[in-house]
Design an enzyme around this catalytic site. Structure first.
Site, short mmCIF file in Angstrom:
data_model
loop_
_atom_site.label_atom_id
_atom_site.label_comp_id
_atom_site.label_asym_id
_atom_site.label_seq_id
_atom_site.Cartn_x
_atom_site.Cartn_y
_atom_site.Cartn_z
N ASP A 117 0.86 -1.18 0.00
CA ASP A 117 0.00 0.00 0.00
C ASP A 117 0.90 1.23 0.00
O ASP A 117 1.62 1.49 0.96
CB ASP A 117 -0.89 -0.01 1.25
CG ASP A 117 -1.99 1.02 1.19
OD1 ASP A 117 -1.72 2.15 0.75
OD2 ASP A 117 -3.12 0.69 1.57
N TYR A 192 -3.79 -4.94 -12.58
CA TYR A 192 -3.40 -5.13 -13.98
C TYR A 192 -2.03 -5.80 -14.07
O TYR A 192 -1.23 -5.75 -13.15
CB TYR A 192 -3.38 -3.80 -14.73
CG TYR A 192 -2.16 -2.94 -14.48
CD1 TYR A 192 -0.99 -3.12 -15.21
CD2 TYR A 192 -2.17 -1.93 -13.51
CE1 TYR A 192 0.14 -2.34 -14.98
CE2 TYR A 192 -1.05 -1.15 -13.27
CZ TYR A 192 0.10 -1.35 -14.02
OH TYR A 192 1.21 -0.59 -13.79
N TYR A 484 -2.67 2.51 -6.99
CA TYR A 484 -1.54 3.41 -6.81
C TYR A 484 -2.00 4.56 -5.92
O TYR A 484 -2.08 5.71 -6.35
CB TYR A 484 -1.02 3.93 -8.15
CG TYR A 484 -0.30 2.91 -8.99
CD1 TYR A 484 -0.04 1.62 -8.52
CD2 TYR A 484 0.15 3.23 -10.28
CE1 TYR A 484 0.63 0.70 -9.30
CE2 TYR A 484 0.82 2.30 -11.06
CZ TYR A 484 1.05 1.03 -10.56
OH TYR A 484 1.72 0.10 -11.33
#
Length: 545
Positions: A117, A192, A484
């Protein structure tokens, strides 16, 4: 004198609470802390196991457990608050107990699966909190005949890939390249990887899930309902409950795939190649993924200490090398890719190579099982989506910024879309960045130098290039990738207050038109807003707790 595990945990909890000014270590607070631990025991069928899975700062292993999964030293400094307790559940009842008892005792909860994170939201809070670390929930069960697998949230992507390969060399899963990323957080934000142009995101390929909600109740896909199942596949981690495990659809791959890596400098025409790539990257066959990694900063310095940025063109092709070279000779001849730049491998071999910083040389498959981070240090990350071509002058401006002598290391990852990503509706799951996106940009800056000056210098660098990119990227809103995490684009109050008005600013960037649907779901399934953090989904503006 020998103390029971319960007494030791009670004493530890008192010490932590008094030092954090949550409660003073009085006899009444002792009762409250003992009540909390008794609550955990009451809601767990095996009382011995739960006491062995709860760690307070008084425990010798607390610090190593807290810091090992963390990939960002920015959140391992003395001024960053630590959890009162870390719980490492081994079964669903432990998670249920942690939720029920935290809720009844006014503690917040943070959920951690892999520690990647980028803003520390899975293990940092500025109110009294505990961490539920899913590191012990990491089993992977592969059913090759049915092309599916159940994977627990604490497993890493590397562990998932390795277990698939144990059962089949012609099955894969479309997720990220970093093997130490935890499945739970990755899937929650979409996830992804280099198969996205062929098969979409990780979350696009989730077909069932086990979840514990804000009331401590257990659900699978059928009992949670399609709305909540929609929300957890890309709606961001830590919003709707604890996803304990995911059932995923495995995808077919050929026995032989090809990976290539071609590095180019300014003198070798890198800027012209980047410019030309924009025209073809998202229009190539969906079996072909061709990305660019722009590397700069002091770590890219050549002889004499001069920074010399590079552009690494990395490709994965679901086929053999001769066919790939022929395709690129026709559609992107400027790159000059040769068969010597490539290597044929199994899919699992390509996953290892991608994990090893996109090196095409063979590596042992067991490297995927190593949970130790590939690099230590501090990180800051941002993201963008590109719909229109960036001008050549714009690319030159990017290149100039990569030459910075004051920055240790920076990477800009240019990830092509198109293919399957353009075929899936932007409302199929909360991840909305689909048709019309040419490519995604990830801005990553990392440094090992200690001190506030170093942190400020590196963060200012990434903020400056992000500002520079404003004319070239998506607008109204300027989109961002929820995995992100970036507090610069907005956040809730770090002391717990969640505002719909504030959240809408960054919520639209992450989720587009899906944001308000997520808000409605959040209000329905977690009306007390138990699961919350600085970028959590808010309740509806007219809802009152």
């Amino acid at each position: 004198m020998k103390f029971s595990p319960l007494i030791l945990l009670s004493l530890a909890f008192i010490i932590v609470c008094s030092s954090s000014s949550l409660l003073s270590a009085t006899s009444s607070s002792y009762i409250k802390h003992e009540e909390f631990l008794q609550c955990l025991l009451h809601h767990s069928p095996n009382t011995y196991s739960i006491t062995k899975l709860v760690y307070a700062p008084i425990n010798s292993s607390y610090s190593s457990l807290l810091n090992f999964p963390s990939r960002n030293s920015r959140f391992s400094t003395p001024n960053i608050p630590n959890p009162l307790l870390i719980i490492t559940p081994t079964n669903i009842s432990h998670i249920q107990a942690a939720i029920i008892c935290s809720k009844s005792h006014g503690l917040q909860i943070r959920i951690r699966s892999g520690g990647h994170d980028f803003e520390g939201l899975s293990y940092v809070a500025y109110v009294p909190f505990i961490v539920v670390d899913l590191i012990n929930l990491r089993s992977v069960t592969v059913d090759a005949e049915k092309s599916s697998a159940w994977v627990q949230s604490g497993a890493t992507l590397g562990e998932l890939y390795y277990r698939i390969a144990e059962k089949s060399q012609t099955l894969a899963f479309p997720a990220g390249v970093c093997p130490t990323v935890g499945v739970g957080g990755h899937f929650s934000g979409g996830g992804y990887g280099i198969l996205l142009r062929k098969y979409g995101l990780a979350a696009d390929n989730v077909i069932d899930a086990y979840l514990v909600d804000a009331n401590g109740e257990f659900h699978d896909r059928e009992s949670m309902g399609e709305d909540l199942f929609w929300a957890i596949r890309g709606g961001g981690g830590g919003n709707f409950g604890v996803v304990v495990a995911w059932k995923v659809k495995l995808v077919p791959v050929p026995e032989t795939v090809t990976i290539c890596a071609a590095k180019r400098t300014l003198e070798e025409g890198a800027i012209e190649l980047i410019d030309q790539w924009q025209y073809v990257g998202n229009k190539l066959e969906e079996d072909l993924f061709l990305s660019i990694f722009l590397n700069g900063g002091k770590n890219s310095a050549q002889g004499g200490g001069k920074v010399n940025p590079t552009a690494l063109f990395f490709s994965l092709f679901l086929g053999k090398a001769d066919e790939l070279v022929a395709i690129l000779k026709k559609k992107f001849p400027e790159l000059g890719l040769t068969k010597e730049d490539c290597k044929e491998k199994s899919w699992i071999g390509s996953a290892v190579s991608a994990a090893n910083r996109f090196q095409i040389e063979d590596q042992p498959l067991e490297a995927l099982l190593n949970r130790t981070p590939l690099a230590n240090g501090s990180l800051k990350i941002k993201s963008d989506y590109v719909k229109e071509l960036i001008t050549k002058v714009g690319i030159e401006g990017i290149w100039e910024r990569l030459k910075s002598q004051d920055i240790e290391g920076v990477t800009l990852a240019l990830i092509p879309y198109g293919g399957r990503m353009g075929q899936i509706s932007d409302s199929e799951i909360p991840f909305s960045h689909r048709a019309g996106i040419r490519y995604q940009i990830g801005y990553i800056v990392g440094w090992k130098e200690q001190g506030l000056d170093a942190e400020k210098r590196h963060i200012n660098w990434i903020r400056e290039i992000y500002s520079y990119m404003t004319p070239f990227v998506s607008k109204s809103p300027r989109a961002a990738y929820v995995n992100y995490r970036d507090h610069d684009i907005g956040s809730n109050n770090k002391y717990g207050k969640v505002s719909y008005k504030r959240a809408r600013v960054w919520g639209l960037k992450y989720f587009g038109n899906n944001f308000n649907r997520l808000v409605r779901l959040k209000t329905k399934v977690d009306p007390s807003n138990f699961f919350r953090h600085e970028q959590s989904i808010p309740l509806s503006p007219n809802h009152r707790i």
